[in-house]
Scaffold this motif. Structure first.
Motif, PDB file in Angstrom:
ATOM      1  N   TRP A   7       0.848  -1.187   0.000  1.00  0.00           N
ATOM      2  CA  TRP A   7       0.000   0.000   0.000  1.00  0.00           C
ATOM      3  C   TRP A   7       0.889   1.244   0.000  1.00  0.00           C
ATOM      4  N   PRO A   8       0.319   2.425  -0.184  1.00  0.00           N
ATOM      5  CA  PRO A   8       1.140   3.649  -0.237  1.00  0.00           C
ATOM      6  C   PRO A   8       2.044   3.834   0.973  1.00  0.00           C
ATOM      7  N   ARG A  47      -9.958   4.429   1.527  1.00  0.00           N
ATOM      8  CA  ARG A  47      -8.974   3.958   0.540  1.00  0.00           C
ATOM      9  C   ARG A  47      -8.674   5.016  -0.508  1.00  0.00           C
ATOM     10  N   ASP A  48      -9.671   5.804  -0.902  1.00  0.00           N
ATOM     11  CA  ASP A  48      -9.427   6.818  -1.934  1.00  0.00           C
ATOM     12  C   ASP A  48      -8.485   7.897  -1.418  1.00  0.00           C
ATOM     13  N   GLY A  51      -5.009   6.528  -1.159  1.00  0.00           N
ATOM     14  CA  GLY A  51      -4.367   6.122  -2.407  1.00  0.00           C
ATOM     15  C   GLY A  51      -4.224   4.624  -2.547  1.00  0.00           C
ATOM     16  N   ILE A  52      -5.058   3.851  -1.850  1.00  0.00           N
ATOM     17  CA  ILE A  52      -5.007   2.394  -1.931  1.00  0.00           C
ATOM     18  C   ILE A  52      -5.793   1.944  -3.153  1.00  0.00           C
ATOM     19  N   THR A  53      -5.162   1.140  -3.995  1.00  0.00           N
ATOM     20  CA  THR A  53      -5.819   0.689  -5.227  1.00  0.00           C
ATOM     21  C   THR A  53      -6.620  -0.590  -5.028  1.00  0.00           C
ATOM     22  N   ARG A  54      -6.394  -1.281  -3.934  1.00  0.00           N
ATOM     23  CA  ARG A  54      -7.107  -2.539  -3.676  1.00  0.00           C
ATOM     24  C   ARG A  54      -8.603  -2.252  -3.534  1.00  0.00           C
ATOM     25  N   ASP A  55      -9.435  -3.098  -4.191  1.00  0.00           N
ATOM     26  CA  ASP A  55     -10.886  -2.919  -4.134  1.00  0.00           C
ATOM     27  C   ASP A  55     -11.451  -3.731  -2.974  1.00  0.00           C
ATOM     28  N   GLU A  64     -18.402  -2.328   1.347  1.00  0.00           N
ATOM     29  CA  GLU A  64     -16.963  -2.510   1.497  1.00  0.00           C
ATOM     30  C   GLU A  64     -16.654  -3.366   2.719  1.00  0.00           C
TER      31      GLU A  64
END
Length: 467
Positions: A7-8, A47-48, A51-55, A64
Motif C-alpha cells: 500500500w502507499p 482507501r481513496d 491512495g489504496i488501489t485494492r478494491d 466494502e
C-alpha cells in the motif's frame, strides 16, 4: 510475516489487511461514511484518500469489507455457507432453522460464524438437523456424540426461539448423564445408578425455581453420581455383594474415603438403602473441615475498592464485578446471573441493585461504573444474549463463574478472601438477618460470619424485623 500487499504506506501482511478491513467510520478527510483501511498520521482514512488501489467492494451486496474468495464479503460468504449447510435436501434452507440462519447472519463478527462452520462436529450436527436425520429436540441434542457441539447449538436454538427454554445448567447435566450412562453399559450395578440419577438427582434439579440453578448445581449432581459409581466399583473390586455389605465393610470404606467423597456419597447411600440395594447400616460421621478461607484485611479491601473505582485503564466489567465482591460480598456464581433488569433507579436518580429483597442502594461512584458496565457489555454471539449484565460467548448464556473468577484474580482481587472480608465488615455494621435478606444470603451464613467477626448482635432488639 509474509507480505500480502503493498500500500502507499508500505508493505502489509495478511493479518493487518484483515484488521484494516474491519474499521468503519467517517473519513476525516472527505467526510464519507465507509471503510477506513488507510492511515494518515495514525488516523484511519478511506482507501481513496489513502491512495489504496485494492478494491474492498463486495460484488454481491456492494458493501466494502474484507473480501473472501469470489470477491464477496464475509457476511455474504457466511450466507452462502449457511444456505449449503442448512439445506433440507430440496435446495432450500430447512424452514425450522430459518431463525438460526438469520441470527448467525446478524452476528457482529461474521468471521466467527465462518470459523464455527469449519468445525466438523458442528457441521455434522447442523446437517443432521436440517435433513431431519436428527430430531430438533433437547433430548436429541443431549444424546449427540459431541457434547460441546450439542451444547453450543442448543444455546443458539433456545436463544432464537426454535427450541423451548430450558435451564442451561440442567441441560448440561442431562447431556453429561446421558453420555455417562452410555459409557457404563455392562456395569453390574448400572440399574441402581440409573435409578439414582432418574429418581434422586434429576428431580432435585428440575424442581428448582426458574433461574435459581447455578453452575455448581450441575457440578454437584455430577460429582454425587460419580461418587456413587465409585462406591459401586469398590464393591465390585472388593468382591462384596451389595446385600452382603456389613457395617465393618462400610466403616472400612469410610475410613479410607476423603471427607468430601464421604459427604458426596451420602445421598447415594440413602437412596440405595431405601431401595433395598444396600442393607440399612449406620453412616459414620466425618469431622467438619476447618475454615480455609482467611479474609483479607480491611486495609487491603479498601485499597482494592479505591483501585477498582479509580483505575481508568482496567476493564469496566471486571472492575464492576470486583466491587460487587468487595462491597456486597457477592460470589461469582451470583454476579454472573445478574441482568440489566436488576439495575433500577428511583425518581431522585438513586441507583438500586436487586441482590435480595428489597434491592440495595448503590452509592456513587460505583453506581456510575455499574451503569457503564450495563451499556458497555461486550457483544456476545447473537443479540439475544444481551440481557445478561456479564454476557458470555455462548448465545443466551452469561459469563461462566470460573471465567469471572479468573478475570478478578488476574486483576488482583482474591475472590473468596475478599468476599469473606466484605461479609464480615457488613455484619458488623448491621444485624445479620438484615444483611442476609438484602444480599440474598441465608440467615445461617450471616450469623456464622457475624460470629467469626466477633459481633453477634446479641443485644439487637427482639421482634419480627422482616416487616
Amino acid at each position: 510475516m509474509a507480505t500480502a500487499a503493498t500500500w502507499p504506506d508500505g508493505r502489509i501482511c495478511r493479518t493487518c489487511i484483515g484488521r484494516a478491513s474491519r474499521i468503519r467510520g467517517r473519513c476525516p478527510r472527505c467526510g464519507a461514511a465507509r471503510l477506513l483501511p488507510g492511515l494518515a498520521g495514525g488516523t484511519a482514512i478511506c482507501r481513496d484518500c489513502a491512495g489504496i488501489t485494492r478494491d474492498f467492494t463486495c460484488c454481491r451486496c456492494g458493501i466494502e469489507g474484507l473480501l473472501t474468495s469470489g470477491k464477496i464479503c464475509e457476511r455474504c460468504a457466511l450466507a452462502e455457507r449457511l444456505d449449503t449447510v442448512l439445506d433440507d435436501g430440496t435446495g432450500r434452507v430447512a424452514t425450522a432453522l430459518l431463525p438460526l440462519r438469520q441470527a448467525l447472519l446478524d452476528m457482529p463478527r461474521p468471521s466467527a460464524g465462518l470459523a464455527w462452520l469449519r468445525n466438523r462436529p458442528a457441521l455434522d450436527l447442523l446437517t443432521a438437523l436440517a435433513t431431519g436425520t436428527l430430531e430438533l429436540t433437547h433430548e436429541a441434542l443431549a444424546a449427540w456424540p459431541s457434547r460441546q457441539a450439542g451444547g453450543h447449538l442448543r444455546d443458539l436454538l433456545t436463544s432464537t426461539g426454535i427450541l423451548p427454554d430450558r435451564d442451561p445448567h440442567l441441560a448440561v447435566f442431562e447431556s453429561w448423564l446421558h453420555h455417562r450412562l452410555e459409557s457404563l453399559t455392562g456395569h453390574p450395578h448400572l440399574g441402581v445408578l440409573r435409578r439414582y440419577a432418574a429418581f434422586s438427582l434429576l428431580p432435585r434439579l428440575r424442581a428448582a425455581p426458574e433461574g435459581t440453578l447455578i453452575t455448581g448445581s450441575a457440578r454437584y449432581a455430577a460429582r454425587a453420581f460419580t461418587c456413587g459409581q465409585a462406591f459401586c466399583d469398590w464393591l465390585q473390586a472388593a468382591g462384596i455383594s451389595p446385600a452382603g455389605l456389613t457395617q465393618a465393610g462400610l466403616d472400612r470404606w469410610h475410613a479410607a474415603a476423603s471427607r468430601t467423597t464421604a459427604k458426596m456419597t451420602s445421598g447415594f447411600f440413602g437412596f440405595a438403602m431405601t431401595e433395598g440395594f444396600l442393607p440399612r447400616l449406620k453412616l459414620p460421621a466425618h469431622p467438619t473441615a476447618d475454615a480455609c478461607t482467611q479474609p483479607i484485611s480491611q486495609e487491603q479491601r479498601l485499597a482494592l475498592v479505591r483501585r477498582a473505582l479509580t483505575d481508568g485503564t482496567g476493564p469496566v466489567r471486571t472492575r464492576a464485578a470486583g466491587l460487587l465482591v468487595l462491597l456486597f460480598a457477592q460470589p461469582a456464581s451470583r454476579i454472573t446471573r445478574l441482568t440489566t433488569d436488576d439495575i433500577t433507579a428511583d425518581g431522585t436518580g438513586t441507583t438500586f441493585l436487586r441482590l435480595g429483597d428489597p434491592p440495595v442502594c448503590v452509592p456513587e461512584p460505583f453506581a456510575a461504573l455499574l451503569r457503564q458496565a450495563a451499556v458497555d457489555r461486550q457483544a456476545a454471539v447473537i443479540p439475544a444474549a444481551g440481557r445478561w449484565l456479564f454476557p458470555g460467548q455462548n448465545a443466551g448464556r452469561p459469563l461462566h463463574p470460573a471465567t469471572l473468577s479468573h478475570l478478578l484474580t488476574e486483576y488482583g482481587i482474591p475472590v473468596p478472601a475478599a468476599r469473606t472480608a466484605a461479609f464480615r465488615a457488613l455484619v458488623q455494621r448491621a444485624p445479620p438477618p438484615v444483611i442476609a435478606q438484602a444480599l440474598g444470603y441465608s440467615g445461617t451464613a450471616a450469623a456464622s460470619n457475624a460470629a467469626a467477626a466477633g459481633d453477634t448482635w446479641s443485644r439487637y432488639a427482639a421482634g419480627d424485623h422482616t416487616r
